[in-house]
Design a protein around this motif. Structure first.
Motif, PDB file in Angstrom:
ATOM      1  N   GLU A   1       8.710  -3.369  -4.906  1.00  0.00           N
ATOM      2  CA  GLU A   1       7.606  -3.979  -4.157  1.00  0.00           C
ATOM      3  C   GLU A   1       6.398  -3.058  -4.154  1.00  0.00           C
ATOM      4  O   GLU A   1       5.257  -3.496  -4.333  1.00  0.00           O
ATOM      5  CB  GLU A   1       8.052  -4.249  -2.718  1.00  0.00           C
ATOM      6  CG  GLU A   1       8.934  -5.473  -2.576  1.00  0.00           C
ATOM      7  CD  GLU A   1       9.021  -5.898  -1.119  1.00  0.00           C
ATOM      8  OE1 GLU A   1       9.661  -5.172  -0.348  1.00  0.00           O
ATOM      9  OE2 GLU A   1       8.436  -6.929  -0.776  1.00  0.00           O
ATOM     10  N   GLN A   2       6.680  -1.750  -3.956  1.00  0.00           N
ATOM     11  CA  GLN A   2       5.579  -0.784  -3.969  1.00  0.00           C
ATOM     12  C   GLN A   2       4.937  -0.708  -5.353  1.00  0.00           C
ATOM     13  O   GLN A   2       3.721  -0.652  -5.465  1.00  0.00           O
ATOM     14  CB  GLN A   2       6.083   0.601  -3.562  1.00  0.00           C
ATOM     15  CG  GLN A   2       6.461   0.691  -2.099  1.00  0.00           C
ATOM     16  CD  GLN A   2       6.797   2.121  -1.707  1.00  0.00           C
ATOM     17  OE1 GLN A   2       5.990   3.018  -1.854  1.00  0.00           O
ATOM     18  NE2 GLN A   2       8.005   2.324  -1.221  1.00  0.00           N
TER      19      GLN A   2
ATOM     20  N   GLU B   1       0.857  -7.893   2.524  1.00  0.00           N
ATOM     21  CA  GLU B   1       0.030  -9.012   2.069  1.00  0.00           C
ATOM     22  C   GLU B   1      -1.150  -9.224   2.994  1.00  0.00           C
ATOM     23  O   GLU B   1      -1.460 -10.344   3.408  1.00  0.00           O
ATOM     24  CB  GLU B   1       0.901 -10.271   1.876  1.00  0.00           C
ATOM     25  CG  GLU B   1       1.920 -10.013   0.760  1.00  0.00           C
ATOM     26  CD  GLU B   1       2.890 -11.157   0.506  1.00  0.00           C
ATOM     27  OE1 GLU B   1       2.718 -12.223   1.095  1.00  0.00           O
ATOM     28  OE2 GLU B   1       3.801 -10.931  -0.297  1.00  0.00           O
TER      29      GLU B   1
ATOM     30  N   VAL C   1       2.571  -3.504  -6.030  1.00  0.00           N
ATOM     31  CA  VAL C   1       1.274  -3.283  -5.382  1.00  0.00           C
ATOM     32  C   VAL C   1       0.487  -2.188  -6.084  1.00  0.00           C
ATOM     33  O   VAL C   1      -0.700  -2.335  -6.378  1.00  0.00           O
ATOM     34  CB  VAL C   1       1.487  -2.939  -3.892  1.00  0.00           C
ATOM     35  CG1 VAL C   1       0.231  -2.339  -3.298  1.00  0.00           C
ATOM     36  CG2 VAL C   1       1.898  -4.181  -3.132  1.00  0.00           C
ATOM     37  N   ASN C   2       1.188  -1.075  -6.360  1.00  0.00           N
ATOM     38  CA  ASN C   2       0.503   0.066  -6.970  1.00  0.00           C
ATOM     39  C   ASN C   2      -0.126  -0.286  -8.316  1.00  0.00           C
ATOM     40  O   ASN C   2      -1.180   0.237  -8.669  1.00  0.00           O
ATOM     41  CB  ASN C   2       1.469   1.238  -7.155  1.00  0.00           C
ATOM     42  CG  ASN C   2       1.982   1.764  -5.838  1.00  0.00           C
ATOM     43  OD1 ASN C   2       1.542   1.329  -4.783  1.00  0.00           O
ATOM     44  ND2 ASN C   2       2.922   2.687  -5.883  1.00  0.00           N
TER      45      ASN C   2
ATOM     46  N   ASP D   1      -3.015  -3.037  -7.579  1.00  0.00           N
ATOM     47  CA  ASP D   1      -3.931  -2.629  -6.528  1.00  0.00           C
ATOM     48  C   ASP D   1      -5.389  -2.484  -7.006  1.00  0.00           C
ATOM     49  O   ASP D   1      -6.314  -3.066  -6.454  1.00  0.00           O
ATOM     50  CB  ASP D   1      -3.353  -1.306  -5.985  1.00  0.00           C
ATOM     51  CG  ASP D   1      -4.291  -0.572  -5.074  1.00  0.00           C
ATOM     52  OD1 ASP D   1      -5.163  -1.237  -4.515  1.00  0.00           O
ATOM     53  OD2 ASP D   1      -4.123   0.634  -4.916  1.00  0.00           O
TER      54      ASP D   1
ATOM     55  N   SER E   1      12.511  -2.123  -2.352  1.00  0.00           N
ATOM     56  CA  SER E   1      11.217  -1.769  -1.755  1.00  0.00           C
ATOM     57  C   SER E   1      10.387  -0.918  -2.712  1.00  0.00           C
ATOM     58  O   SER E   1       9.160  -0.885  -2.612  1.00  0.00           O
ATOM     59  CB  SER E   1      11.414  -1.064  -0.417  1.00  0.00           C
ATOM     60  OG  SER E   1      11.809   0.268  -0.604  1.00  0.00           O
TER      61      SER E   1
ATOM     62  N   ASN F   1       9.480   3.314   2.490  1.00  0.00           N
ATOM     63  CA  ASN F   1      10.572   3.261   1.518  1.00  0.00           C
ATOM     64  C   ASN F   1      11.774   2.466   2.001  1.00  0.00           C
ATOM     65  O   ASN F   1      12.587   2.033   1.193  1.00  0.00           O
ATOM     66  CB  ASN F   1      10.997   4.676   1.116  1.00  0.00           C
ATOM     67  CG  ASN F   1       9.966   5.318   0.205  1.00  0.00           C
ATOM     68  OD1 ASN F   1       9.172   4.632  -0.444  1.00  0.00           O
ATOM     69  ND2 ASN F   1       9.956   6.636   0.162  1.00  0.00           N
TER      70      ASN F   1
ATOM     71  N   TYR G   1       7.162  -1.975   6.842  1.00  0.00           N
ATOM     72  CA  TYR G   1       5.754  -1.767   6.528  1.00  0.00           C
ATOM     73  C   TYR G   1       4.873  -1.616   7.755  1.00  0.00           C
ATOM     74  O   TYR G   1       3.940  -0.821   7.774  1.00  0.00           O
ATOM     75  CB  TYR G   1       5.249  -2.915   5.638  1.00  0.00           C
ATOM     76  CG  TYR G   1       6.044  -3.044   4.370  1.00  0.00           C
ATOM     77  CD1 TYR G   1       6.420  -1.909   3.652  1.00  0.00           C
ATOM     78  CD2 TYR G   1       6.442  -4.284   3.882  1.00  0.00           C
ATOM     79  CE1 TYR G   1       7.170  -2.011   2.488  1.00  0.00           C
ATOM     80  CE2 TYR G   1       7.184  -4.393   2.721  1.00  0.00           C
ATOM     81  CZ  TYR G   1       7.546  -3.259   2.035  1.00  0.00           C
ATOM     82  OH  TYR G   1       8.279  -3.351   0.891  1.00  0.00           O
TER      83      TYR G   1
ATOM     84  N   THR H   1       3.506   6.992  -8.837  1.00  0.00           N
ATOM     85  CA  THR H   1       2.599   6.357  -7.879  1.00  0.00           C
ATOM     86  C   THR H   1       3.291   6.078  -6.546  1.00  0.00           C
ATOM     87  O   THR H   1       2.639   5.676  -5.583  1.00  0.00           O
ATOM     88  CB  THR H   1       2.056   5.024  -8.432  1.00  0.00           C
ATOM     89  OG1 THR H   1       3.147   4.136  -8.630  1.00  0.00           O
ATOM     90  CG2 THR H   1       1.313   5.228  -9.734  1.00  0.00           C
TER      91      THR H   1
ATOM     92  N   MET I   1       3.743 -13.098  -4.702  1.00  0.00           N
ATOM     93  CA  MET I   1       5.169 -13.421  -4.525  1.00  0.00           C
ATOM     94  C   MET I   1       5.969 -12.141  -4.377  1.00  0.00           C
ATOM     95  O   MET I   1       5.789 -11.181  -5.118  1.00  0.00           O
ATOM     96  CB  MET I   1       5.655 -14.218  -5.733  1.00  0.00           C
ATOM     97  CG  MET I   1       6.882 -15.037  -5.439  1.00  0.00           C
ATOM     98  SD  MET I   1       7.502 -15.798  -6.960  1.00  0.00           S
ATOM     99  CE  MET I   1       8.291 -14.426  -7.738  1.00  0.00           C
ATOM    100  N   SER I   2       6.809 -12.135  -3.409  1.00  0.00           N
ATOM    101  CA  SER I   2       7.569 -10.911  -3.140  1.00  0.00           C
ATOM    102  C   SER I   2       8.649 -10.683  -4.195  1.00  0.00           C
ATOM    103  O   SER I   2       9.221 -11.628  -4.737  1.00  0.00           O
ATOM    104  CB  SER I   2       8.223 -11.015  -1.764  1.00  0.00           C
ATOM    105  OG  SER I   2       9.079  -9.929  -1.564  1.00  0.00           O
TER     106      SER I   2
ATOM    107  N   ARG J   1      -2.007   0.776   0.335  1.00  0.00           N
ATOM    108  CA  ARG J   1      -0.902   0.065  -0.324  1.00  0.00           C
ATOM    109  C   ARG J   1       0.060  -0.562   0.671  1.00  0.00           C
ATOM    110  O   ARG J   1       0.654  -1.600   0.406  1.00  0.00           O
ATOM    111  CB  ARG J   1      -0.160   1.036  -1.243  1.00  0.00           C
ATOM    112  CG  ARG J   1      -1.009   1.303  -2.469  1.00  0.00           C
ATOM    113  CD  ARG J   1      -0.466   2.405  -3.293  1.00  0.00           C
ATOM    114  NE  ARG J   1      -1.305   2.585  -4.476  1.00  0.00           N
ATOM    115  CZ  ARG J   1      -1.146   3.570  -5.322  1.00  0.00           C
ATOM    116  NH1 ARG J   1      -0.208   4.466  -5.138  1.00  0.00           N
ATOM    117  NH2 ARG J   1      -1.919   3.662  -6.378  1.00  0.00           N
TER     118      ARG J   1
ATOM    119  N   LEU K   1      -1.368  -3.780   1.499  1.00  0.00           N
ATOM    120  CA  LEU K   1      -1.167  -4.737   0.413  1.00  0.00           C
ATOM    121  C   LEU K   1       0.263  -5.259   0.399  1.00  0.00           C
ATOM    122  O   LEU K   1       0.514  -6.421   0.103  1.00  0.00           O
ATOM    123  CB  LEU K   1      -1.503  -4.086  -0.930  1.00  0.00           C
ATOM    124  CG  LEU K   1      -2.992  -3.857  -1.191  1.00  0.00           C
ATOM    125  CD1 LEU K   1      -3.185  -3.046  -2.454  1.00  0.00           C
ATOM    126  CD2 LEU K   1      -3.736  -5.183  -1.288  1.00  0.00           C
ATOM    127  N   MET K   2       1.195  -4.373   0.734  1.00  0.00           N
ATOM    128  CA  MET K   2       2.585  -4.831   0.759  1.00  0.00           C
ATOM    129  C   MET K   2       2.842  -5.789   1.907  1.00  0.00           C
ATOM    130  O   MET K   2       3.736  -6.618   1.841  1.00  0.00           O
ATOM    131  CB  MET K   2       3.510  -3.629   0.834  1.00  0.00           C
ATOM    132  CG  MET K   2       4.104  -3.361  -0.526  1.00  0.00           C
ATOM    133  SD  MET K   2       5.048  -1.886  -0.573  1.00  0.00           S
ATOM    134  CE  MET K   2       3.804  -0.685  -0.509  1.00  0.00           C
TER     135      MET K   2
END
Lengths: 126, 534
Positions: free
Chosen positions: A15-16, B511, A19-20, A23, A12, B465, B469, A120, A1-2, B505, B508-509
């Motif tokens: 969001e990173q 998806e 993931v980080n 991951d 953003s 950033n 993506y 990260t 889910m975003s 990454r 992954l972002m």
């Protein structure tokens, strides 16, 4: 889910971070062991609107919008710009705190672990 | 016109009449003197040609009265009035000048009061030749004095809430004529120590902070041995099976590849062969380092540049590049020290006239040296762009991005085609929260040098950033594809973790775990060409 929220530069970055953190399973466990806390960020953007992101580095190793189900160990109030500066690596948490750019509720010591998590995020290189 | 309106015309009675404004000032001043110097009976001045109004001699009304009187006169007598009044006022003041003088009786009284006070306190005689404390023999201070001293002058003590009075009382400081300075320092040191204990909580906080914060290099660890630091990066690791080892002149071949826009990875191999043949060539190490930095392989770059500087401590280009690489790796303190070495090598005069001061923050010390170097050559005539680059790096290190941008832009004015500078400008803009401007600068750098992997990586990071993506993935894939050398098809022993990790990454972002898995398993980037343009 975003965890994307429009109108926030921090969006953003969260969001990173999401993931980080998730991951790599081994790394995630290591981070959770090291940090072991739930962070709640109350980010205020330039329009004066506030948005909460919760970063759970205690159990789930997740990032979500809004408050989490468990009580946070630390609540950090800051502006959108400050969060971006923190993530870009040049403003560190300590400096930001000393300059009054971070308002912290809860266990202050945990804020010291923030820099490691934010490290990260990839940075531009000279 | 202006003069006329000053004294004549209908305005003369209004506030805009400048002459009457002056008059107002004048009379105001006098009334103040009167208040303090003239007794109330003398307030109504007989020599004034102003009529005293009964019942308005109170101080409160004085100002208003003066003003109205003067305005009235001005209106009645026209232009001449202010002049007359002014003279009168002036005369008036001279008449009263004796008020300033003290009558002989008063004078005597004052004199007496002064001596009386003197006799009473005797402070000066006590101080100068008092029997109790002859100056030459002051060896001890009474405890009360000591305590009073602590209370009143030792401000640092005010912070010490747990101040142990008893302890201080016993400890009478022997105020020796010669060594008082040392003693004072000792006392102060002690006080500071106590302060320190008090700040336990803060200390703990900072300790935890610095321990948890690996990226942060203490800025003032002057005593930190640079050798220890350098060893952390270790020796340069060479690529096995380097075809350029068989080349007759690998250094020349490397230079050719750099100039003709060849692959940075190929050039790096050539320079590696060059230093493997003769490791005493500082410039070959320097080019190897610069190539690896541009190729987004920072650790390899630092190792090579350290070697270049080791072989030749005055290799200016290597020192500057090394400072930049240290900055990128978060070794700020090392970066500042390296910049200082650069300055000493290039501007020995400035360095000599500024003997290093201990206890001064390294960053401000080095910045000061660079600013002096910048001032020694004004802009336009023989300005040294490298000094501007050095300043830019210094300001970048301290987070003063606006200044850093200015420095890089100034340097670019004389070196428009320096793609390294365009990238540095871009990175500074990106980290100061201006990704759009940064992207523009990166594009300039890439126009000049399409194989510039670092600029492409930075471009990818900026796209990431701002949430673009797909673009980020394309730039990163492009950068990664340049790492492949034609011969072995992979990126070799000096890999770039930052590139692969960031790309992973990014997927992954988006998806797209499938793509992330592919990149993690180290598959050939060419298989992404179907989906992405790079």
């Amino acid at each position: 889910m975003s965890v994307k929220v429009d109108g926030y530069k921090s969006s953003s970055i969260f969001e990173q971070l999401k993931v980080n953190i998730s991951d790599n399973e081994a790394k995630k466990k290591e981070t959770i062991k090291k940090v072991n806390a739930i962070f709640e960020f109350n980010v205020k953007n330039n329009e004066g609107k506030e948005q909460i992101w919760t970063m759970d580095l205690k159990k789930g190793g997740t990032v979500q919008t809004g408050k989490g189900s468990a009580k946070p160990d630390i609540i950090i109030n800051l502006t959108d710009d400050t969060f971006v500066e923190l993530a870009s690596g040049k403003l560190n948490g300590q400096k930001a705190f000393m300059a009054g750019k971070l308002k912290i509720k809860g266990n202050m010591m945990l804020a010291t672990k923030l820099d490691g998590v934010l490290a990260t995020i990839p940075k531009a290189k000279l | 016109m202006a003069f006329q309106s000053m004294i004549t015309g209908a305005e003369c009675s209004t506030g805009s009449n400048s002459m009457s404004q002056i008059m107002k000032q004048f009379t105001d001043d006098r009334s103040l003197q009167k208040d303090t110097l003239i007794s109330s009976s003398e307030r109504i001045d007989p020599s004034s040609f102003r009529t005293a109004r009964p019942g308005t001699s109170s101080q409160e009304n004085k100002l208003a009265e003066d003003f109205f009187n003067q305005q009235e006169h001005a209106r009645l007598q026209g232009p001449i009035a202010p002049y007359q009044e002014w003279t009168a006022e002036f005369k008036n003041i001279s008449d009263h000048s004796q008020l300033w003088k003290l009558g002989s009786a008063e004078e005597a009284e004052m004199e007496e009061a002064f001596t009386r006070m003197n006799v009473h306190s005797k402070w000066n005689s006590e101080f100068l030749h008092g029997p109790d404390f002859p100056v030459s023999q002051i060896t001890e201070m009474p405890p009360e004095f000591e305590e009073a001293f602590q209370k009143n002058f030792d401000w640092a003590n005010e912070y010490v809430l747990k101040h142990d009075k008893g302890k201080n009382k016993e400890k009478i400081v022997e105020l020796d004529y010669h060594s008082w300075e040392e003693q004072f320092a000792a006392v102060q040191h002690e006080v500071e120590n106590e302060n320190f204990k008090l700040d336990n909580d803060l200390q703990l906080f900072e300790d935890v902070w610095s321990k948890s914060n690996f990226r942060e290099q203490s800025d003032d660890d002057e005593h930190l041995d640079p050798k220890v630091w350098e060893s952390e990066f270790g020796d340069y690791i060479f690529e096995p099976n380097n075809p350029y080892l068989k080349h007759a002149n690998p250094f020349q071949e490397g230079m050719r590849l750099m100039e003709e826009g060849g692959s940075l990875s190929e050039a790096a191999l050539a320079f590696e062969a060059a230093v493997q043949k003769d490791e005493k060539i500082s410039d070959a190490w320097m080019w190897l380092g610069n190539t690896q930095a541009q190729n987004e392989k920072e650790e390899a770059a630092i190792r090579a540049l350290q070697k270049a500087v080791e072989v030749n401590g005055n290799n200016l280009t290597a020192l500057m590049s090394l400072a930049v690489s240290y900055t990128n790796e978060g070794c700020d303190h090392q970066a500042y020290l390296t910049l200082e070495r650069w300055l000493i090598a290039k501007y020995p005069n400035i360095a000599i006239s500024n003997a290093p001061m201990h206890g001064v923050n390294t960053h401000s010390r080095v910045t000061d040296l660079f600013l002096q170097a910048a001032r020694s050559a004004p802009e336009g005539q023989g300005m040294d762009p490298d000094v501007q680059v050095g300043l830019g790096v210094l300001f970048y290190g301290s987070g003063e991005y606006e200044k850093a941008v200015d420095c890089f832009v100034t340097a670019l004015n004389t070196r428009k085609d320096d793609y390294l500078l365009w990238n540095r400008l871009g990175a500074t803009l990106a980290n100061s929260g201006r990704p759009e401007d940064a992207i523009e600068a990166y594009h300039k750098a890439l126009d000049l040098k399409p194989t510039f992997v670092r600029a492409r990586y930075n471009l990818g990071v900026s796209c990431l950033n701002i949430g673009c993506y797909r673009e980020a993935a394309e730039h990163l894939l492009g950068a990664l594809s340049m790492h492949q050398t034609g011969l072995n098809g992979d990126s070799g022993v000096n890999t770039s973790n930052s590139l692969r990790e960031t790309l992973n990454r990014t997927f992954l972002m988006m998806e797209r775990k499938d793509l992330a898995d592919k990149i993690r398993s180290g598959s050939d980037v060419n298989q992404f060409r179907e989906e992405f343009e790079f």
